[in-house]
Design a protein around this motif. Structure first.
Motif, PDB file in Angstrom:
ATOM      1  N   ASN A 198       0.781  -1.237   0.000  1.00  0.00           N
ATOM      2  CA  ASN A 198       0.000   0.000   0.000  1.00  0.00           C
ATOM      3  C   ASN A 198       0.810   1.283   0.000  1.00  0.00           C
ATOM      4  OD1 ASN A 198      -2.678  -1.121   0.223  1.00  0.00           O
ATOM      5  ND2 ASN A 198      -2.154  -1.687   2.320  1.00  0.00           N
ATOM      6  N   VAL A 199       1.992   1.252   0.582  1.00  0.00           N
ATOM      7  CA  VAL A 199       2.654   2.502   0.940  1.00  0.00           C
ATOM      8  C   VAL A 199       3.107   3.331  -0.262  1.00  0.00           C
ATOM      9  CG1 VAL A 199       5.033   1.643   1.259  1.00  0.00           C
ATOM     10  CG2 VAL A 199       4.135   3.518   2.701  1.00  0.00           C
ATOM     11  N   ARG A 200       3.469   2.728  -1.363  1.00  0.00           N
ATOM     12  CA  ARG A 200       3.928   3.517  -2.513  1.00  0.00           C
ATOM     13  C   ARG A 200       2.806   4.436  -3.021  1.00  0.00           C
ATOM     14  NH1 ARG A 200       8.259   3.267  -5.301  1.00  0.00           N
ATOM     15  NH2 ARG A 200       8.724   1.066  -4.877  1.00  0.00           N
ATOM     16  N   ASP A 201       1.616   3.883  -3.209  1.00  0.00           N
ATOM     17  CA  ASP A 201       0.498   4.699  -3.684  1.00  0.00           C
ATOM     18  C   ASP A 201       0.140   5.782  -2.674  1.00  0.00           C
ATOM     19  OD1 ASP A 201       0.356   3.272  -6.062  1.00  0.00           O
ATOM     20  OD2 ASP A 201      -1.255   1.964  -5.352  1.00  0.00           O
ATOM     21  N   CYS A 202       0.225   5.452  -1.403  1.00  0.00           N
ATOM     22  CA  CYS A 202      -0.035   6.422  -0.342  1.00  0.00           C
ATOM     23  C   CYS A 202       0.953   7.586  -0.440  1.00  0.00           C
ATOM     24  CB  CYS A 202       0.081   5.732   1.013  1.00  0.00           C
ATOM     25  SG  CYS A 202       0.057   6.834   2.422  1.00  0.00           S
ATOM     26  N   LEU A 203       2.232   7.260  -0.478  1.00  0.00           N
ATOM     27  CA  LEU A 203       3.272   8.285  -0.545  1.00  0.00           C
ATOM     28  C   LEU A 203       3.209   9.082  -1.841  1.00  0.00           C
ATOM     29  CD1 LEU A 203       6.121   6.133   0.958  1.00  0.00           C
ATOM     30  CD2 LEU A 203       5.167   8.205   1.997  1.00  0.00           C
ATOM     31  N   GLU A 204       2.890   8.433  -2.914  1.00  0.00           N
ATOM     32  CA  GLU A 204       2.762   9.115  -4.206  1.00  0.00           C
ATOM     33  C   GLU A 204       1.675  10.185  -4.127  1.00  0.00           C
ATOM     34  OE1 GLU A 204       4.184   9.892  -7.890  1.00  0.00           O
ATOM     35  OE2 GLU A 204       5.043   8.371  -6.575  1.00  0.00           O
ATOM     36  N   SER A 205       0.589   9.886  -3.434  1.00  0.00           N
ATOM     37  CA  SER A 205      -0.505  10.857  -3.315  1.00  0.00           C
ATOM     38  C   SER A 205      -0.165  12.008  -2.371  1.00  0.00           C
ATOM     39  CB  SER A 205      -1.789  10.163  -2.862  1.00  0.00           C
ATOM     40  OG  SER A 205      -1.781   9.877  -1.485  1.00  0.00           O
ATOM     41  N   ALA A 206       0.863  11.836  -1.545  1.00  0.00           N
ATOM     42  CA  ALA A 206       1.231  12.864  -0.559  1.00  0.00           C
ATOM     43  C   ALA A 206       2.529  13.589  -0.890  1.00  0.00           C
ATOM     44  CB  ALA A 206       1.359  12.220   0.817  1.00  0.00           C
ATOM     45  N   LYS A 207       3.187  13.235  -1.968  1.00  0.00           N
ATOM     46  CA  LYS A 207       4.528  13.778  -2.230  1.00  0.00           C
ATOM     47  C   LYS A 207       4.547  15.282  -2.475  1.00  0.00           C
ATOM     48  CE  LYS A 207       4.792  12.713  -7.151  1.00  0.00           C
ATOM     49  NZ  LYS A 207       5.490  11.902  -8.154  1.00  0.00           N
ATOM     50  N   TRP A 208       3.419  15.903  -2.710  1.00  0.00           N
ATOM     51  CA  TRP A 208       3.341  17.349  -2.909  1.00  0.00           C
ATOM     52  C   TRP A 208       3.455  18.119  -1.597  1.00  0.00           C
ATOM     53  CZ3 TRP A 208      -0.680  19.712  -0.403  1.00  0.00           C
ATOM     54  CH2 TRP A 208      -1.714  18.880   0.029  1.00  0.00           C
ATOM     55  N   MET A 209       3.306  17.424  -0.480  1.00  0.00           N
ATOM     56  CA  MET A 209       3.388  18.109   0.818  1.00  0.00           C
ATOM     57  C   MET A 209       4.835  18.496   1.098  1.00  0.00           C
ATOM     58  SD  MET A 209       0.605  16.272   3.216  1.00  0.00           S
ATOM     59  CE  MET A 209      -1.090  16.130   2.689  1.00  0.00           C
ATOM     60  N   ASP A 210       5.018  19.442   2.023  1.00  0.00           N
ATOM     61  CA  ASP A 210       6.353  19.983   2.286  1.00  0.00           C
ATOM     62  C   ASP A 210       7.281  18.993   2.969  1.00  0.00           C
ATOM     63  OD1 ASP A 210       5.990  22.831   1.349  1.00  0.00           O
ATOM     64  OD2 ASP A 210       4.291  22.593   2.712  1.00  0.00           O
ATOM     65  N   GLU A 211       6.736  18.107   3.763  1.00  0.00           N
ATOM     66  CA  GLU A 211       7.539  17.039   4.359  1.00  0.00           C
ATOM     67  C   GLU A 211       6.651  15.846   4.659  1.00  0.00           C
ATOM     68  OE1 GLU A 211       9.454  18.110   8.049  1.00  0.00           O
ATOM     69  OE2 GLU A 211       7.557  18.349   9.091  1.00  0.00           O
ATOM     70  N   ILE A 212       7.256  14.685   4.637  1.00  0.00           N
ATOM     71  CA  ILE A 212       6.558  13.444   4.987  1.00  0.00           C
ATOM     72  C   ILE A 212       7.337  12.795   6.116  1.00  0.00           C
ATOM     73  CG2 ILE A 212       5.884  11.147   4.201  1.00  0.00           C
ATOM     74  CD1 ILE A 212       5.638  12.317   1.368  1.00  0.00           C
ATOM     75  N   ILE A 213       6.633  12.479   7.182  1.00  0.00           N
ATOM     76  CA  ILE A 213       7.217  11.788   8.327  1.00  0.00           C
ATOM     77  C   ILE A 213       6.609  10.399   8.374  1.00  0.00           C
ATOM     78  CG2 ILE A 213       7.436  11.722  10.842  1.00  0.00           C
ATOM     79  CD1 ILE A 213       6.629  14.984   9.362  1.00  0.00           C
ATOM     80  N   VAL A 214       7.452   9.382   8.409  1.00  0.00           N
ATOM     81  CA  VAL A 214       6.986   8.000   8.483  1.00  0.00           C
ATOM     82  C   VAL A 214       7.482   7.398   9.791  1.00  0.00           C
ATOM     83  CG1 VAL A 214       7.132   5.694   7.456  1.00  0.00           C
ATOM     84  CG2 VAL A 214       6.983   7.712   5.977  1.00  0.00           C
TER      85      VAL A 214
END
Length: 164
Positions: free
Chosen positions: A17-33
């Motif tokens: 699941n995580v690739r599609d999730c991250l792909e949809s959020a990559k426009w945000m300024d930062e991603i914390i996992v």
């Protein structure tokens, strides 16, 4: 000018699941996992999208998400589960909210979640809209420890998108 936003995601063995999730959020300024020591390729995939990956034992959804929120550096935070996606329509609305952010405006937003069963969107039987508080100003509250459906406990006003 749009305010910056952090995306907080908690994972454990989510390589499907995580690739599609991250792909949809990559426009945000930062991603914390925050990863609970996945045994599959979850962390490897996450590294393609962010260096901000923290590993810690699973202590429940609330605690894991609060840990991710604590590591966010932006003034707004969006919580996203690994099996969720940000639609183009939702992205536009989030961008609008961040661009028109007023100090006396809402501190949090409830968003309608679409639930799917065997790939089909369930629109009836009380399944839609399934409002979830996912967008908020950092520092206004925390997730409680109720499992498996914790709540965001905060001070201030919240709004619903779309308004209802």
């Amino acid at each position: 000018m749009r305010k910056p936003i952090s995306c907080a995601i908690v994972v454990c063995n989510e390589e499907r699941n995580v690739r599609d999730c991250l792909e949809s959020a990559k426009w945000m300024d930062e991603i914390i996992v925050v990863d609970a020591f996945s045994q599959d390729k979850t962390v490897q995939i996450c590294r393609e999208y962010t260096p901000r990956i923290y590993q810690r034992p699973w202590n429940g959804f609330g605690e894991q998400k609060n840990y991710a929120i604590d590591h966010a550096t932006c003034g707004w935070v969006f919580i996203l589960d690994a099996d969720e996606r940000i639609s183009a329509e939702l992205r536009e609305e989030i961008e609008r909210i961040l661009s028109s952010d007023a100090p006396d405006g809402p501190v949090a937003y409830y968003l309608p979640r679409r639930n799917y069963y065997y790939g089909k969107w369930i629109r009836w039987a009380g399944c839609y809209p399934d409002y979830q508080l996912r967008l908020f100003r950092k520092g206004v509250g925390r997730l409680n420890d109720e499992e498996p459906h914790n709540r965001f406990v905060f001070e201030g006003t919240a709004a619903y998108w779309p308004a209802h």
